[in-house]
Design a protein around this motif. Structure first.
Motif, PDB file in Angstrom:
ATOM      1  N   LEU A   1       8.480   5.079   8.796  1.00 38.17           N
ATOM      2  CA  LEU A   1       8.392   5.637   7.662  1.00 38.17           C
ATOM      3  C   LEU A   1       9.169   5.195   6.599  1.00 38.17           C
ATOM      4  O   LEU A   1      10.462   5.331   6.575  1.00 38.17           O
ATOM      5  CB  LEU A   1       8.067   7.249   7.422  1.00 38.17           C
ATOM      6  CG  LEU A   1       7.276   7.960   8.399  1.00 38.17           C
ATOM      7  CD1 LEU A   1       7.544   9.398   8.067  1.00 38.17           C
ATOM      8  CD2 LEU A   1       5.717   7.562   7.887  1.00 38.17           C
ATOM      9  N   PHE A   2       8.972   4.441   5.370  1.00 35.46           N
ATOM     10  CA  PHE A   2       9.660   3.945   4.308  1.00 35.46           C
ATOM     11  C   PHE A   2       9.365   4.817   3.182  1.00 35.46           C
ATOM     12  O   PHE A   2       8.315   4.849   2.776  1.00 35.46           O
ATOM     13  CB  PHE A   2       9.247   2.421   3.948  1.00 35.46           C
ATOM     14  CG  PHE A   2       9.769   1.489   5.070  1.00 35.46           C
ATOM     15  CD1 PHE A   2      11.147   0.868   4.506  1.00 35.46           C
ATOM     16  CD2 PHE A   2       9.231   1.028   6.139  1.00 35.46           C
ATOM     17  CE1 PHE A   2      11.323  -0.300   5.536  1.00 35.46           C
ATOM     18  CE2 PHE A   2       9.645   0.489   7.207  1.00 35.46           C
ATOM     19  CZ  PHE A   2      10.877  -0.290   6.682  1.00 35.46           C
ATOM     20  N   GLN A   3      10.352   5.592   2.853  1.00 37.19           N
ATOM     21  CA  GLN A   3      10.259   6.554   1.682  1.00 37.19           C
ATOM     22  C   GLN A   3       9.059   7.297   1.994  1.00 37.19           C
ATOM     23  O   GLN A   3       8.171   7.819   0.994  1.00 37.19           O
ATOM     24  CB  GLN A   3      10.168   5.858   0.185  1.00 37.19           C
ATOM     25  CG  GLN A   3      11.337   5.107  -0.001  1.00 37.19           C
ATOM     26  CD  GLN A   3      11.148   4.206  -1.281  1.00 37.19           C
ATOM     27  OE1 GLN A   3      10.717   4.473  -2.021  1.00 37.19           O
ATOM     28  NE2 GLN A   3      12.038   2.834  -1.107  1.00 37.19           N
ATOM     29  N   GLY A   4       8.694   7.784   3.057  1.00 40.10           N
ATOM     30  CA  GLY A   4       7.758   8.712   3.354  1.00 40.10           C
ATOM     31  C   GLY A   4       6.160   8.025   3.767  1.00 40.10           C
ATOM     32  O   GLY A   4       5.193   8.535   4.143  1.00 40.10           O
ATOM     33  N   GLN A   5       6.372   6.713   3.246  1.00 38.74           N
ATOM     34  CA  GLN A   5       5.081   5.695   3.492  1.00 38.74           C
ATOM     35  C   GLN A   5       4.904   5.221   4.923  1.00 38.74           C
ATOM     36  O   GLN A   5       5.965   4.640   5.306  1.00 38.74           O
ATOM     37  CB  GLN A   5       4.774   4.997   2.473  1.00 38.74           C
ATOM     38  CG  GLN A   5       4.635   5.454   1.174  1.00 38.74           C
ATOM     39  CD  GLN A   5       3.455   6.342   0.921  1.00 38.74           C
ATOM     40  OE1 GLN A   5       2.295   6.277   1.428  1.00 38.74           O
ATOM     41  NE2 GLN A   5       3.762   7.826   0.532  1.00 38.74           N
ATOM     42  N   PRO A   6       3.961   5.206   6.018  1.00 38.87           N
ATOM     43  CA  PRO A   6       3.847   4.730   7.123  1.00 38.87           C
ATOM     44  C   PRO A   6       4.038   3.011   6.885  1.00 38.87           C
ATOM     45  O   PRO A   6       3.190   2.559   6.212  1.00 38.87           O
ATOM     46  CB  PRO A   6       2.293   5.073   7.702  1.00 38.87           C
ATOM     47  CG  PRO A   6       1.726   5.621   6.387  1.00 38.87           C
ATOM     48  CD  PRO A   6       2.866   5.781   5.386  1.00 38.87           C
ATOM     49  N   ALA A   7       4.715   2.483   7.853  1.00 35.55           N
ATOM     50  CA  ALA A   7       4.762   0.865   7.878  1.00 35.55           C
ATOM     51  C   ALA A   7       3.677   0.575   9.089  1.00 35.55           C
ATOM     52  O   ALA A   7       3.656   1.066  10.055  1.00 35.55           O
ATOM     53  CB  ALA A   7       5.989   0.279   8.035  1.00 35.55           C
ATOM     54  N   GLN A   8       3.323  -0.866   8.940  1.00 34.69           N
ATOM     55  CA  GLN A   8       2.473  -1.028  10.196  1.00 34.69           C
ATOM     56  C   GLN A   8       3.763  -1.964  11.325  1.00 34.69           C
ATOM     57  O   GLN A   8       4.498  -2.725  10.746  1.00 34.69           O
ATOM     58  CB  GLN A   8       1.626  -2.471   9.673  1.00 34.69           C
ATOM     59  CG  GLN A   8       0.691  -3.019  10.486  1.00 34.69           C
ATOM     60  CD  GLN A   8      -0.075  -4.228  10.146  1.00 34.69           C
ATOM     61  OE1 GLN A   8       0.180  -4.729   9.153  1.00 34.69           O
ATOM     62  NE2 GLN A   8      -0.845  -4.839  11.089  1.00 34.69           N
ATOM     63  N   ILE A   9       3.359  -1.606  12.423  1.00 35.95           N
ATOM     64  CA  ILE A   9       4.153  -1.639  13.529  1.00 35.95           C
ATOM     65  C   ILE A   9       3.773  -3.090  14.187  1.00 35.95           C
ATOM     66  O   ILE A   9       2.698  -2.984  14.803  1.00 35.95           O
ATOM     67  CB  ILE A   9       4.534  -0.630  14.639  1.00 35.95           C
ATOM     68  CG1 ILE A   9       4.999   0.658  14.012  1.00 35.95           C
ATOM     69  CG2 ILE A   9       5.599  -0.977  15.584  1.00 35.95           C
ATOM     70  CD1 ILE A   9       4.842   1.842  14.740  1.00 35.95           C
TER      71      ILE A   9
ATOM     72  N   MET B   1       6.430  -3.581   5.882  1.00 38.15           N
ATOM     73  CA  MET B   1       6.890  -2.813   4.635  1.00 38.15           C
ATOM     74  C   MET B   1       5.649  -2.377   4.020  1.00 38.15           C
ATOM     75  O   MET B   1       4.864  -3.280   3.418  1.00 38.15           O
ATOM     76  CB  MET B   1       8.043  -3.331   3.733  1.00 38.15           C
ATOM     77  CG  MET B   1       8.492  -2.275   2.777  1.00 38.15           C
ATOM     78  SD  MET B   1       9.579  -3.173   1.483  1.00 38.15           S
ATOM     79  CE  MET B   1       9.344  -1.966   0.170  1.00 38.15           C
ATOM     80  N   PRO B   2       5.678  -1.119   3.491  1.00 41.10           N
ATOM     81  CA  PRO B   2       4.393  -0.630   2.848  1.00 41.10           C
ATOM     82  C   PRO B   2       4.836  -0.877   1.484  1.00 41.10           C
ATOM     83  O   PRO B   2       5.737  -1.357   1.095  1.00 41.10           O
ATOM     84  CB  PRO B   2       4.417   0.829   3.273  1.00 41.10           C
ATOM     85  CG  PRO B   2       5.904   1.376   3.505  1.00 41.10           C
ATOM     86  CD  PRO B   2       6.346  -0.028   4.390  1.00 41.10           C
ATOM     87  N   GLU B   3       3.620  -0.467   0.549  1.00 40.91           N
ATOM     88  CA  GLU B   3       3.886  -0.944  -0.913  1.00 40.91           C
ATOM     89  C   GLU B   3       4.695   0.308  -1.611  1.00 40.91           C
ATOM     90  O   GLU B   3       3.995   1.292  -1.956  1.00 40.91           O
ATOM     91  CB  GLU B   3       2.336  -0.922  -1.629  1.00 40.91           C
ATOM     92  CG  GLU B   3       1.683  -2.026  -0.915  1.00 40.91           C
ATOM     93  CD  GLU B   3       2.272  -3.247  -1.580  1.00 40.91           C
ATOM     94  OE1 GLU B   3       2.756  -3.428  -2.569  1.00 40.91           O
ATOM     95  OE2 GLU B   3       2.403  -4.437  -0.712  1.00 40.91           O
ATOM     96  N   VAL B   4       5.817   0.397  -1.377  1.00 42.34           N
ATOM     97  CA  VAL B   4       6.802   1.280  -2.028  1.00 42.34           C
ATOM     98  C   VAL B   4       7.683   0.557  -2.940  1.00 42.34           C
ATOM     99  O   VAL B   4       7.835  -0.601  -2.864  1.00 42.34           O
ATOM    100  CB  VAL B   4       7.472   2.069  -1.125  1.00 42.34           C
ATOM    101  CG1 VAL B   4       6.371   2.842  -0.001  1.00 42.34           C
ATOM    102  CG2 VAL B   4       8.283   1.299  -0.178  1.00 42.34           C
ATOM    103  N   THR B   5       8.346   1.635  -3.921  1.00 44.81           N
ATOM    104  CA  THR B   5       9.026   0.999  -4.883  1.00 44.81           C
ATOM    105  C   THR B   5      10.336   1.621  -4.958  1.00 44.81           C
ATOM    106  O   THR B   5      10.319   2.638  -4.493  1.00 44.81           O
ATOM    107  CB  THR B   5       8.795   0.637  -6.258  1.00 44.81           C
ATOM    108  OG1 THR B   5       8.259   2.127  -6.564  1.00 44.81           O
ATOM    109  CG2 THR B   5       7.236   0.024  -6.324  1.00 44.81           C
ATOM    110  N   GLY B   6      11.631   0.933  -5.484  1.00 46.10           N
ATOM    111  CA  GLY B   6      12.698   1.833  -5.769  1.00 46.10           C
ATOM    112  C   GLY B   6      13.723   1.910  -4.274  1.00 46.10           C
ATOM    113  O   GLY B   6      13.147   1.423  -3.491  1.00 46.10           O
ATOM    114  N   SER B   7      14.473   2.889  -4.440  1.00 45.95           N
ATOM    115  CA  SER B   7      15.539   3.346  -3.376  1.00 45.95           C
ATOM    116  C   SER B   7      15.095   4.378  -2.613  1.00 45.95           C
ATOM    117  O   SER B   7      14.483   5.365  -3.048  1.00 45.95           O
ATOM    118  CB  SER B   7      16.995   3.308  -3.835  1.00 45.95           C
ATOM    119  OG  SER B   7      17.353   2.237  -4.719  1.00 45.95           O
ATOM    120  N   GLY B   8      15.471   4.304  -1.133  1.00 41.57           N
ATOM    121  CA  GLY B   8      15.154   5.602  -0.659  1.00 41.57           C
ATOM    122  C   GLY B   8      15.582   5.270   0.776  1.00 41.57           C
ATOM    123  O   GLY B   8      16.598   4.935   1.233  1.00 41.57           O
ATOM    124  N   VAL B   9      15.017   5.870   1.551  1.00 49.07           N
ATOM    125  CA  VAL B   9      15.394   6.046   3.240  1.00 49.07           C
ATOM    126  C   VAL B   9      14.186   5.607   4.060  1.00 49.07           C
ATOM    127  O   VAL B   9      13.079   5.867   3.651  1.00 49.07           O
ATOM    128  CB  VAL B   9      15.994   7.238   3.589  1.00 49.07           C
ATOM    129  CG1 VAL B   9      17.412   7.755   2.969  1.00 49.07           C
ATOM    130  CG2 VAL B   9      14.919   8.476   3.481  1.00 49.07           C
TER     131      VAL B   9
END
Length: 448
Positions: free
Chosen positions: A216-224, A236-244
C-alpha cells in the motif's frame, strides 16, 4: 585486640560501608523525565502481571495487582531546550515537590490481543542471544522492563506495539522485527517516483507470496510484479504527494517507509495579446503563461500553437523546475490576422509523451477580435449625374449645362474670393461658378 577495640573497628567499618553505599546511591541517582519513570514502573507492573498470570494459570486461581500508589519526593529543573528533569531526593535531603502516582488495575479486556497468550511457548533465552544485539540495545530494553526474549515477545504482539517499543527505546523498528523474525521493510528504491513507475522494496522475512498480501502506497494498493523472501517489485498506484508505504503479509503489517510520489503538472494559465485590440494587418504578439505546478522537474517537452483550428509547427521547450514559470521563446509568437473573430490555442506536450498530473489544464484557448481598418476616400473621379444640385443642373432656356461634376468637387466645395491683384471674383475651392447681376445692377449674384 580487645573486645572494645574490636567493637570500635566494627562500628567504623559499618559507618564506612554506609557512607560508601550512600555515595554510590548518589552517583546512581541521575535525572530522569516523568515519561521515563512512568514507562519503567509500568514495565515492572506488567512483568508482575505476567508472573501472577502464570501462577493463576498453574494454580487455577485469580491473582492480580489491584492498585499501586507511589509518592516520590523529587527535585526538578528546566533545561534550556524546555525539558523538565526530575531527580529523586537523596537520603537526608528534603524537597517541597512530591509526585503522586496512582496505577490502577488494567482491565483484562484492555490486554486482550496485545499480550502474549499463556498457552504459547515461553522462551527463557536472555536478550544477549538475539542476533546482532549490542550491549547498548540490551540496556535500552532493560530500561523499560524487558530482560528476556519472552519479555520482548510480550511487548511486540502487534505492529503498533513494535512501533511504540521502537519509539521508547530508540531502537530501529526493523531491528526489533529482525529479532522477532517478523516481516520488515528496510529500503525503497527510488525513494521518489512518478505514478505508474516501478518501485523496488527491500527487506526480509516476506516468506512465500501470500495471495492476500497487499503493498500500500498512501493507502492505495500497488500492483505486485515480483515477490521473494527479501525483495518486492511493484507498480506504484496513481497517488500524489508525500506519505508512507507498508506491506500486509498474513494479516501482519510491516513497518512504515516514507515515500513521495513526484509529479509534473504543466498548466497553461492564460494567453496575453499585445495590442489587446488589434486591427487587421497589424503585427500581433501572443504569449502563453505556462508553469509547472508539480512537485518535480519536467524533462524537455514540446509545445504547439493552433490558429483558427490550423495547427502550427511543433516547437521544443526546455525542462521546467517545480513552480517555475516558463520564459522559453516557444511560448511567444508574432502574427497578423484579418478583420474578424479568431481562435488561438496553446498546448503543452500535445502528443502526451510525458506523464502529467492533469492533462486538462495543459491547454488554453482564447478568442481574438480583430478590427477592420478605417478608410477615408479623398478622391473618386467617377462621374455622377444627379448627386450635386449646384453643378449638375441643366438650363435649357439659357443653353447652359454645368454637369457632370465629380465627388471631389462636391466634397470640397467652397466660396469664391476676391483676387487681390485684379479685384475681381475668382473661384476659391469650388470647381464651377459664375457671376451675374440683377437688372438694376445693384446686386451681384455668385452661383455655384
Amino acid at each position: 585486640m580487645t573486645n572494645e577495640e574490636s567493637l570500635t573497628a566494627s562500628n567504623d567499618n559499618t559507618k564506612s560501608n554506609t557512607k560508601n553505599n550512600t555515595n554510590s546511591n548518589k552517583d546512581e541517582n541521575t535525572e530522569w523525565q516523568l515519561a521515563e519513570m512512568v514507562d519503567a514502573i509500568a514495565a515492572e507492573i506488567d512483568r508482575a502481571e505476567d508472573t501472577l498470570s502464570l501462577k493463576s494459570y498453574a494454580r487455577g486461581k485469580s491473582m492480580a495487582i489491584k492498585q499501586l500508589k507511589l509518592d516520590i519526593e523529587v527535585k526538578l529543573r528546566r533545561t534550556s531546550d524546555g525539558k523538565i528533569l526530575f531527580r529523586t531526593t537523596d537520603p537526608g535531603e528534603n524537597s517541597a515537590t512530591v509526585i503522586k502516582l496512582d496505577f490502577a488495575q488494567v482491565l483484562e479486556s484492555q490486554l486482550q490481543g496485545v499480550r502474549k497468550q499463556l498457552d504459547q511457548p515461553i522462551s527463557t533465552r536472555p536478550l544477549a542471544t538475539l542476533p546482532g544485539i549490542t550491549e547498548a540495545e540490551i540496556k535500552q530494553l532493560n530500561g523499560i522492563g524487558i530482560y528476556s526474549v519472552n519479555d520482548l515477545e510480550g511487548y511486540t504482539q502487534t505492529a503498533a506495539m513494535v512501533a511504540e517499543l521502537s519509539r521508547k527505546t530508540g531502537i530501529a523498528d526493523s531491528r526489533i522485527r529482525i529479532w522477532r523474525q517478523l516481516p520488515f521493510l528496510s529500503e525503497v528504491k527510488p525513494a521518489k517516483g512518478l505514478p505508474g513507475s516501478q518501485v523496488v522494496i527491500e527487506g526480509d522475512n516476506f516468506g512465500d507470496r501470500d495471495p492476500n498480501a497487499a503493498v500500500l502506497f498512501q493507502g492505495q494498493p500497488a500492483q505486485i510484479l515480483e515477490w521473494s523472501k527479501s525483495r518486492l517489485i511493484v507498480t506504484m498506484p496513481e497517488v500524489t504527494g508525500s506519505g508512507v508505504l507498508f506491506v500486509v503479509i498474513d494479516g501482519q503489517t510491516t513497518n512504515l517507509l516514507s515515500w513521495e510520489a513526484i509529479s509534473v503538472d504543466l498548466r497553461v494559465r492564460n494567453i496575453t495579446i499585445i495590442p489587446d485590440q488589434p486591427s487587421a494587418g497589424e503585427l500581433i504578439t501572443i504569449e502563453a503563461d505556462l508553469i509547472n505546478q508539480g512537485n518535480s522537474s519536467s524533462d524537455a517537452f514540446e509545445v504547439q500553437w493552433t490558429v483558427d483550428n490550423k495547427p502550427q509547427p511543433i516547437q521544443s521547450h526546455g525542462p521546467l523546475q517545480p513552480n517555475q514559470r516558463s520564459q522559453d521563446s516557444s511560448i511567444r509568437r508574432q502574427l497578423t490576422l484579418e478583420a474578424g473573430s479568431h481562435t488561438i490555442r496553446f498546448t503543452a506536450d500535445p502528443n502526451h509523451k510525458h506523464l502529467d498530473l492533469n492533462r486538462a489544464n495543459s491547454t488554453f484557448t482564447r478568442q481574438i477580435e480583430v478590427k477592420g481598418l478605417n478608410q477615408l476616400t479623398i478622391a473618386d473621379f467617377r462621374e455622377i449625374n444627379t448627386l450635386d444640385p449646384l453643378v449638375n443642373i441643366n438650363y435649357p432656356s439659357a443653353d447652359i449645362n454645368y454637369g457632370p461634376g465629380d465627388v471631389l468637387s462636391l466634397v470640397f466645395r467652397g466660396l469664391g474670393r476676391l483676387d487681390p491683384k485684379r479685384g475681381a471674383f475668382v473661384p476659391d475651392i469650388a470647381t464651377r461658378w459664375w457671376l451675374s447681376e440683377n437688372k438694376d445692377k445693384n446686386t451681384r449674384l455668385i452661383s455655384f
